[in-house]
Scaffold this motif. Structure first.
Motif, PDB file in Angstrom:
ATOM      1  N   ILE A 122       0.876  -1.377   0.035  1.00 40.37           N
ATOM      2  CA  ILE A 122       0.208   0.002   0.126  1.00 40.37           C
ATOM      3  C   ILE A 122       0.944   1.256  -0.016  1.00 40.37           C
ATOM      4  O   ILE A 122       1.902   1.202   0.602  1.00 40.37           O
ATOM      5  CB  ILE A 122      -0.912   0.014   1.174  1.00 40.37           C
ATOM      6  N   PHE A 123       0.718   2.306  -0.777  1.00 41.07           N
ATOM      7  CA  PHE A 123       1.447   3.471  -1.019  1.00 41.07           C
ATOM      8  C   PHE A 123       0.252   4.785  -1.047  1.00 41.07           C
ATOM      9  O   PHE A 123      -0.751   4.639  -1.398  1.00 41.07           O
ATOM     10  CB  PHE A 123       2.248   3.256  -2.056  1.00 41.07           C
ATOM     11  N   GLY A 124       0.861   5.828  -0.576  1.00 39.54           N
ATOM     12  CA  GLY A 124       0.382   7.281  -0.783  1.00 39.54           C
ATOM     13  C   GLY A 124       0.411   7.939   0.573  1.00 39.54           C
ATOM     14  O   GLY A 124       1.610   8.139   0.689  1.00 39.54           O
ATOM     15  N   ALA A 131       1.301  -4.793   2.895  1.00 44.54           N
ATOM     16  CA  ALA A 131      -0.473  -4.680   3.351  1.00 44.54           C
ATOM     17  C   ALA A 131      -0.735  -5.714   4.527  1.00 44.54           C
ATOM     18  O   ALA A 131      -1.332  -5.402   5.299  1.00 44.54           O
ATOM     19  CB  ALA A 131      -1.025  -5.455   2.001  1.00 44.54           C
ATOM     20  N   GLU A 132       0.559  -6.631   4.916  1.00 43.85           N
ATOM     21  CA  GLU A 132       0.342  -7.401   6.175  1.00 43.85           C
ATOM     22  C   GLU A 132       0.378  -6.515   7.458  1.00 43.85           C
ATOM     23  O   GLU A 132       0.237  -6.999   8.316  1.00 43.85           O
ATOM     24  CB  GLU A 132       1.115  -8.547   5.835  1.00 43.85           C
ATOM     25  N   LEU A 133       1.036  -5.370   7.090  1.00 46.56           N
ATOM     26  CA  LEU A 133       1.434  -4.422   8.446  1.00 46.56           C
ATOM     27  C   LEU A 133      -0.028  -3.481   8.556  1.00 46.56           C
ATOM     28  O   LEU A 133       0.269  -2.226   9.074  1.00 46.56           O
ATOM     29  CB  LEU A 133       2.542  -3.510   8.068  1.00 46.56           C
ATOM     30  N   GLU A 134      -0.913  -3.446   7.952  1.00 47.91           N
ATOM     31  CA  GLU A 134      -1.888  -2.438   7.650  1.00 47.91           C
ATOM     32  C   GLU A 134      -2.874  -2.137   9.149  1.00 47.91           C
ATOM     33  O   GLU A 134      -3.365  -0.958   9.169  1.00 47.91           O
ATOM     34  CB  GLU A 134      -3.028  -2.815   6.697  1.00 47.91           C
ATOM     35  N   CYS A 135      -2.567  -3.090  10.165  1.00 48.09           N
ATOM     36  CA  CYS A 135      -3.141  -2.798  11.285  1.00 48.09           C
ATOM     37  C   CYS A 135      -2.176  -1.912  12.258  1.00 48.09           C
ATOM     38  O   CYS A 135      -2.454  -1.795  13.369  1.00 48.09           O
ATOM     39  CB  CYS A 135      -3.886  -3.828  11.850  1.00 48.09           C
ATOM     40  N   MET A 136      -0.851  -2.107  11.923  1.00 49.90           N
ATOM     41  CA  MET A 136       0.023  -1.229  12.570  1.00 49.90           C
ATOM     42  C   MET A 136      -0.299   0.163  12.978  1.00 49.90           C
ATOM     43  O   MET A 136      -0.935   0.914  12.053  1.00 49.90           O
ATOM     44  CB  MET A 136       1.578  -1.418  12.028  1.00 49.90           C
ATOM     45  N   HIS A 137      -0.016   0.893  14.019  1.00 49.94           N
ATOM     46  CA  HIS A 137      -0.031   2.169  14.282  1.00 49.94           C
ATOM     47  C   HIS A 137       0.917   2.700  13.599  1.00 49.94           C
ATOM     48  O   HIS A 137       2.267   2.131  13.437  1.00 49.94           O
ATOM     49  CB  HIS A 137       0.102   2.587  15.761  1.00 49.94           C
ATOM     50  N   PRO A 138       1.004   3.881  12.672  1.00 49.52           N
ATOM     51  CA  PRO A 138      -0.088   4.652  12.839  1.00 49.52           C
ATOM     52  C   PRO A 138      -1.045   4.451  11.495  1.00 49.52           C
ATOM     53  O   PRO A 138      -1.927   5.335  11.074  1.00 49.52           O
ATOM     54  CB  PRO A 138       0.700   6.017  12.581  1.00 49.52           C
ATOM     55  N   PHE A 139      -0.725   3.369  10.878  1.00 52.96           N
ATOM     56  CA  PHE A 139      -1.521   3.113   9.557  1.00 52.96           C
ATOM     57  C   PHE A 139      -2.816   3.082   9.522  1.00 52.96           C
ATOM     58  O   PHE A 139      -3.610   3.241   8.601  1.00 52.96           O
ATOM     59  CB  PHE A 139      -0.994   1.964   8.686  1.00 52.96           C
ATOM     60  N   ARG A 140      -3.390   2.563  10.852  1.00 51.34           N
ATOM     61  CA  ARG A 140      -4.881   2.418  10.947  1.00 51.34           C
ATOM     62  C   ARG A 140      -5.485   3.307  11.643  1.00 51.34           C
ATOM     63  O   ARG A 140      -6.727   3.717  11.852  1.00 51.34           O
ATOM     64  CB  ARG A 140      -4.970   0.995  11.896  1.00 51.34           C
ATOM     65  N   ASN A 141      -4.632   4.545  11.959  1.00 53.75           N
ATOM     66  CA  ASN A 141      -5.037   5.497  12.792  1.00 53.75           C
ATOM     67  C   ASN A 141      -5.075   7.092  12.265  1.00 53.75           C
ATOM     68  O   ASN A 141      -4.860   7.934  13.128  1.00 53.75           O
ATOM     69  CB  ASN A 141      -4.051   5.545  14.197  1.00 53.75           C
TER      70      ASN A 141
END
Length: 253
Positions: A122-124, A131-141
């Motif tokens: 995922i980028f932007g 993508a497997e790290l999508e629930c890490m902070h800060p990506f979910r927050n």
């Protein structure tokens, strides 16, 4: 943005007195790649999720915790080698995989490719995130939409920061993938194109320029439209089908 802050100076390192990122809801493991990968593999598995998914205000790419997260990925995270890297733009809804657009993208991908052959990145505005790290902070927050930004300075800064982060990820994974495809339009596409050129690593861009120009609507608040539009999705599917064929089967290879 040439400086590279040490993520471990602010994220949990397993050392006495180490701090966790504000609002993270979980402890990061000691900063060695084996432990990092074992603890945060598969995104949300083994991680206490933060309940606040919109707690970070404003453009996230300026914020220190996003640079620290990026450095953790670049310096400590081991990306599993795959045949194909698929770069998808971040989404407003978190986690990204649960957004309507990403559900559509993943259905198309799964219809064409074997999961054993590809890795989604995922980028932007989030930076560059396996993508497997999508629930890490800060990506979910955080909650932010670059498409609504009219401040040219913010758009300029996003481009500079994202080119730096994409280039770093491409260089880190130079030998991790054999082929790369990015499905993107607008500022994300511009950043990926420049990062690919700077790194000297080929990334195929879809949809094609011709299709973007054909669908361009000057009367729309988003002239290039949405990546969920059927014409774009058709090209994405066709591009994935080309990737699914072995090099020997691809004309000109």
């Amino acid at each position: 943005m040439d400086s590279k802050p040490d993520a471990r100076s602010h994220w949990g390192t397993g050392e006495k007195g180490a701090q966790n990122p504000p609002g993270s809801g979980f402890l990061l493991p000691p900063a060695n790649s084996t432990r990092v990968n074992r603890t945060i593999h598969d995104g949300c598995i083994g991680i206490r999720r933060s309940r606040d998914t919109t707690g970070i205000p404003g453009p996230p790419f300026y914020r220190k915790e996003f640079e620290e997260a990026y450095r953790l990925i670049i310096d400590d995270y081991q990306v599993t080698p795959k045949e194909i890297a698929l770069f998808l733009p971040c989404a407003v809804k978190k986690p990204y995989s649960q957004s309507p657009s990403h559900r559509l993208f993943r259905r198309v991908i799964d219809d064409v490719l074997d999961p054993a052959d590809y890795h989604i990145v995922i980028f932007g505005t989030c930076g560059t995130v396996p993508a497997e790290l999508e629930c890490m902070h800060p990506f979910r927050n955080y909650r932010y939409m670059l498409g609504k930004t009219v401040d040219w300075r913010v758009l300029r800064d996003f481009h500079r920061i994202e080119v730096y982060r994409l280039r770093g990820y491409l260089e880190k994974t130079r030998d991790t993938y054999r082929r790369r495809l990015a499905y993107c339009i607008g500022p994300f596409r511009a950043a990926m194109g420049e990062a690919s050129e700077d790194a000297g690593i080929v990334v195929d861009l879809l949809p094609t320029d011709a299709t973007i120009e054909r669908l361009y609507d000057t009367k729309s608040p988003f002239p290039e439209g949405s990546l969920s539009m059927p014409a774009y999705i058709d090209e994405f599917r066709e591009g994935l089908m080309r990737l699914s064929r072995s090099p020997a089967e691809i004309p000109g290879k």
